[in-house]
Enzyme design. Structure first.
Site, short mmCIF file in Angstrom:
data_model
loop_
_atom_site.label_atom_id
_atom_site.label_comp_id
_atom_site.label_asym_id
_atom_site.label_seq_id
_atom_site.Cartn_x
_atom_site.Cartn_y
_atom_site.Cartn_z
N GLY A 105 0.81 -1.22 0.00
CA GLY A 105 0.00 0.00 0.00
C GLY A 105 0.84 1.27 0.00
O GLY A 105 1.98 1.27 -0.47
N THR A 111 -9.95 1.47 11.70
CA THR A 111 -10.70 1.55 12.96
C THR A 111 -11.81 0.51 12.93
O THR A 111 -12.47 0.31 11.90
CB THR A 111 -11.29 2.97 13.10
N THR A 129 0.93 1.02 11.85
CA THR A 129 0.77 1.66 13.16
C THR A 129 -0.13 0.78 14.01
O THR A 129 -1.22 0.42 13.58
CB THR A 129 0.09 3.02 13.00
N GLU A 137 6.40 3.99 10.68
CA GLU A 137 6.66 4.83 9.51
C GLU A 137 6.32 6.27 9.81
O GLU A 137 5.27 6.56 10.35
CB GLU A 137 5.79 4.31 8.36
N ASN A 143 1.81 11.34 15.75
CA ASN A 143 0.65 11.74 14.95
C ASN A 143 -0.34 12.56 15.77
O ASN A 143 -0.94 13.50 15.27
CB ASN A 143 -0.02 10.52 14.31
N CYS A 148 -4.14 8.30 8.82
CA CYS A 148 -3.50 8.08 10.12
C CYS A 148 -4.02 8.92 11.28
O CYS A 148 -4.27 8.39 12.35
CB CYS A 148 -2.00 8.30 9.99
N GLN A 172 -6.73 10.60 12.43
CA GLN A 172 -7.94 10.29 13.19
C GLN A 172 -7.84 8.90 13.82
O GLN A 172 -8.11 8.71 15.00
CB GLN A 172 -9.15 10.38 12.27
N ARG A 179 -8.47 8.99 1.84
CA ARG A 179 -9.00 8.50 3.11
C ARG A 179 -9.20 9.65 4.10
O ARG A 179 -8.30 10.44 4.33
CB ARG A 179 -8.06 7.43 3.70
C1 UDX Z 1 -1.11 0.86 6.42
C2 UDX Z 1 -1.84 1.11 7.75
O1 UDX Z 1 -3.15 1.54 7.49
C3 UDX Z 1 -1.18 2.12 8.62
O2 UDX Z 1 -1.68 2.01 9.92
C4 UDX Z 1 0.30 1.92 8.71
O3 UDX Z 1 0.90 2.97 9.37
C5 UDX Z 1 0.90 1.66 7.37
O4 UDX Z 1 0.24 0.67 6.66
P1 UDX Z 1 -1.30 1.94 4.04
O5 UDX Z 1 -0.06 1.37 3.47
O6 UDX Z 1 -1.63 3.33 3.70
O7 UDX Z 1 -1.28 1.98 5.62
O8 UDX Z 1 -2.51 0.94 3.76
P2 UDX Z 1 -3.05 0.38 2.39
O9 UDX Z 1 -2.67 1.31 1.29
O10 UDX Z 1 -4.46 0.01 2.61
O11 UDX Z 1 -2.19 -0.94 2.17
C6 UDX Z 1 -2.33 -2.12 2.86
C7 UDX Z 1 -2.21 -3.28 1.87
O12 UDX Z 1 -2.15 -4.51 2.58
C8 UDX Z 1 -3.35 -3.40 0.88
O13 UDX Z 1 -2.86 -3.34 -0.44
C9 UDX Z 1 -3.98 -4.78 1.18
O14 UDX Z 1 -4.46 -5.43 0.04
C10 UDX Z 1 -2.82 -5.50 1.82
N1 UDX Z 1 -3.23 -6.59 2.71
C11 UDX Z 1 -4.12 -6.39 3.71
C12 UDX Z 1 -2.68 -7.86 2.52
O15 UDX Z 1 -1.89 -8.07 1.61
N2 UDX Z 1 -3.03 -8.86 3.39
C13 UDX Z 1 -3.92 -8.70 4.39
O16 UDX Z 1 -4.21 -9.62 5.14
C14 UDX Z 1 -4.48 -7.41 4.56
C1 UDX Z 2 0.92 11.75 8.70
C2 UDX Z 2 2.24 12.07 9.43
O1 UDX Z 2 2.69 13.37 9.06
C3 UDX Z 2 3.26 11.02 9.10
O2 UDX Z 2 4.46 11.28 9.82
C4 UDX Z 2 2.69 9.67 9.48
O3 UDX Z 2 3.58 8.64 9.26
C5 UDX Z 2 1.40 9.41 8.74
O4 UDX Z 2 0.49 10.45 9.03
P1 UDX Z 2 -0.03 12.07 6.24
O5 UDX Z 2 -1.33 11.64 6.80
O6 UDX Z 2 0.46 11.43 4.99
O7 UDX Z 2 1.14 11.86 7.31
O8 UDX Z 2 -0.10 13.63 5.93
P2 UDX Z 2 0.22 14.97 6.73
O9 UDX Z 2 1.12 15.78 5.89
O10 UDX Z 2 0.63 14.73 8.11
O11 UDX Z 2 -1.20 15.72 6.70
C6 UDX Z 2 -2.33 15.23 7.40
C7 UDX Z 2 -3.51 16.17 7.22
O12 UDX Z 2 -3.31 17.39 7.94
C8 UDX Z 2 -3.78 16.59 5.77
O13 UDX Z 2 -5.16 16.56 5.50
C9 UDX Z 2 -3.23 17.99 5.71
O14 UDX Z 2 -3.83 18.75 4.71
C10 UDX Z 2 -3.56 18.49 7.11
N1 UDX Z 2 -2.72 19.62 7.54
C11 UDX Z 2 -1.38 19.45 7.69
C12 UDX Z 2 -3.29 20.86 7.80
O15 UDX Z 2 -4.49 21.03 7.66
N2 UDX Z 2 -2.49 21.89 8.22
C13 UDX Z 2 -1.14 21.74 8.38
O16 UDX Z 2 -0.49 22.72 8.76
C14 UDX Z 2 -0.58 20.48 8.10
#
Ligand code: UDX
Ligand code: UDX
Length: 463
Positions: free
Chosen positions: A12, A95, A133, A162, A225, A277, A279, A347
């Site tokens: 992912g 969640t 996470t 991460e 976070n 992440c 929420q 998301r």
């Molecule tokens: C995920 C988690 O949501 C987050 O908490 C963590 O910090 C990083 O990993 P993300 O990589 O963004 O985040 O998720 P997603 O893009 O949904 O990728 C997960 C992948 O795992 C999907 O492609 C899904 O198909 C795969 N998966 C899930 C498996 O291969 N096997 C499983 O049993 C479940």
């Molecule tokens: C976050 C963390 O930054 C990262 O370290 C962790 O591993 C995963 O979660 P991400 O969710 O990819 O990363 O994006 P981030 O840049 O943190 O932004 C999160 C949300 O906050 C976004 O919707 C962004 O638009 C918003 N945001 C960010 C604001 O509204 N104001 C700001 O000043 C910064």
């Protein structure tokens, strides 16, 4: 231990880019990323690098360099597990939507499935790395499954959360502020930590690799976070106060950000934070605090989410109020649907919630986003279960050309801070819109004075 083969379960937003960079920086280690989702793996293997399943600036280049050399994407999960000395778990932990902890706790069912699969397949000792996470002390659960169902081989569990942010994932991975590795403080645990330190050591300076015990590492991820999200909710709370007092939130952010103890980052007022992440991790923290009976701690962090929900609702309600208390049948154009710029991830994007409220008010919402597909937008709305899929399709239209979205609109709402929005021909847009032409800038990215000069009525968050 010298690692020669790495397997990562989950291709992912986190697993894909992270493994691509590990492979790029360690040409002597074979990295295989596996996923149950065949379509996703096929997209990772697509010859045309424009078709990678996730959009991240610079990722195509990294994948182009390493793929086929020492980076592989596959659906053969068992085989990859069997071959690897180190296995990253990077599956999603949404969640919970059912049972105890519904709406708060992390759903660990995919993590457990991974652990059971590893236990079943492994014939040699393995280091398991938690990349997803996870709530504090999950490592204990993984260890218990592995030790009680395995083939008698030895497992070490590491936590290596991460910190990459989407949109800057490659940059964050190539030059991280720090890498965090938690493990058991036993000789075997320390050796496992050392093995992972060496993987990162190929490109990250040793002083930037922090090692801790397992629980500190797991909790640090949630805490990082929560603190980041709290900054956004803090500045968003102030944005509302600025609007009623005549202060300008950008000026306030600049003024306080110059205090080196506060710092300038993450003080951008917005229509609310989104992403996979923030929420989820705060809810997780709240749930953990509650489960230990720490209600004051739980309430403190929950307020960050309450403020965020308020900000999204407030933005939509302000639009309705400004448009003479009715948007029924009116064309409202959205610029942006992704939760932030430079990603196709949606998301928890604020745009979904703003659209949901406007659709309830019977508006006709037209969306343009440079990277998000129409299919994804409808899936996001359907997920809320506010109305039928047919009703969502009727209320929301997706276009591929921004000028088409804006033509004849009563109002424009900027929901994502894509750079290209600043470069549009705003005079041309004004000419084709209904008058008065309203702009609601939820990201404070447009040039307010220039738009007002043209004739727009402009609302900017926090002004
Ligand atoms: C995920 C988690 O949501 C987050 O908490 C963590 O910090 C990083 O990993 P993300 O990589 O963004 O985040 O998720 P997603 O893009 O949904 O990728 C997960 C992948 O795992 C999907 O492609 C899904 O198909 C795969 N998966 C899930 C498996 O291969 N096997 C499983 O049993 C479940
Ligand atoms: C976050 C963390 O930054 C990262 O370290 C962790 O591993 C995963 O979660 P991400 O969710 O990819 O990363 O994006 P981030 O840049 O943190 O932004 C999160 C949300 O906050 C976004 O919707 C962004 O638009 C918003 N945001 C960010 C604001 O509204 N104001 C700001 O000043 C910064």
């Amino acid at each position: 231990m010298n690692i020669k083969n790495i397997c990562c379960i989950g291709a992912g937003y986190v697993g894909g880019p992270t493994m691509a960079v590990i492979a790029q920086k360690n040409p002597d280690i074979n990295v295989t990323v596996v996923d149950l989702n065949e379509k996703r793996i096929a997209a990772w293997n697509d010859e045309n690098l424009d078709n990678l399943p996730i959009y991240e600036p610079g990722l195509d280049q990294v994948v182009g360099e390493a793929r086929g050399r020492n980076l592989f994407f596959s659906t053969a999960v068992d085989e990859a597990i069997d071959n690897a000395e180190m296995i990253f778990i990077s599956v999603n932990t949404p969640t919970k939507t059912y049972g105890v902890g519904k709406g708060m706790a992390a759903d660990l069912k995919y993590i457990e499935l991974c652990a059971r699969q590893i236990a079943r397949v492994a014939k040699t000792d393995k280091i398991i790395v938690e990349k997803s996470t996870l709530p504090v002390r999950t490592a204990q659960a993984i260890k218990s499954i592995l030790d009680n169902t395995g083939n008698g081989v030895k497992f070490q569990i590491l936590s290596n959360p991460e910190f990459l942010a989407e949109g800057t994932a490659v940059e964050d991975l190539q030059a991280p502020d720090r890498v965090l590795i938690g493990g058991e403080q036993t000789p075997e645990g320390l050796a496992a930590i050392e093995a992972l330190v060496n993987v990162y050591g190929s490109w990250v300076a040793t002083e930037n690799i922090i090692t801790t015990n397992l629980w500190s590492s797991e909790l640090s991820k949630l805490t990082a976070n929560a603190f980041l999200a709290q900054r956004v909710s803090s500045i968003n709370a102030l944005s509302e106060l600025c609007e009623v007092t005549g202060a300008d939130v950008n000026e306030v952010a600049n003024a306080i950000g110059k205090d080196s103890r506060i710092g300038p980052k993450f003080l951008k007022a917005s229509v609310g934070f989104g992403g996979s992440c923030f929420q989820k991790d705060i809810l997780n923290l709240v749930y953990i605090a509650k489960s230990y009976g720490l209600d004051a701690v739980a309430d403190y962090w929950e307020q960050v989410i309450i403020m965020n929900d308020h900000q999204k609702r407030r933005f939509a309600k302000n639009m309705v109020k400004t448009l003479y208390n009715t948007v029924s049948g009116k064309k409202i154009a959205f610029l942006g649907w992704a939760f932030k710029k430079d990603t196709n991830d949606t998301r928890e994007s604020a745009a979904i919630y703003v659209a949901d409220i406007l659709l309830d008010e019977q508006a006709k919402v037209i969306v343009y986003d440079p990277k998000v597909t129409a299919q994804q937008m409808y899936a996001d709305l359907d997920y809320l279960q506010t109305r039928s899929s047919e009703a969502n399709e009727q209320g929301l239209t997706v276009v591929k050309n921004p000028y088409e979205a804006l033509q004849g609109a009563h109002a424009i709402a900027v929901l994502t801070e894509w750079d290209e929005f600043k470069t549009y021909d705003w005079q041309k847009i004004y000419d084709t819109m209904q008058k008065p032409a309203f702009v609601f800038d939820g990201r404070s990215v447009l040039d307010k004075a220039a738009l007002e000069q043209i004739g727009f009525q402009v609302y900017v968050i926090g002004q």
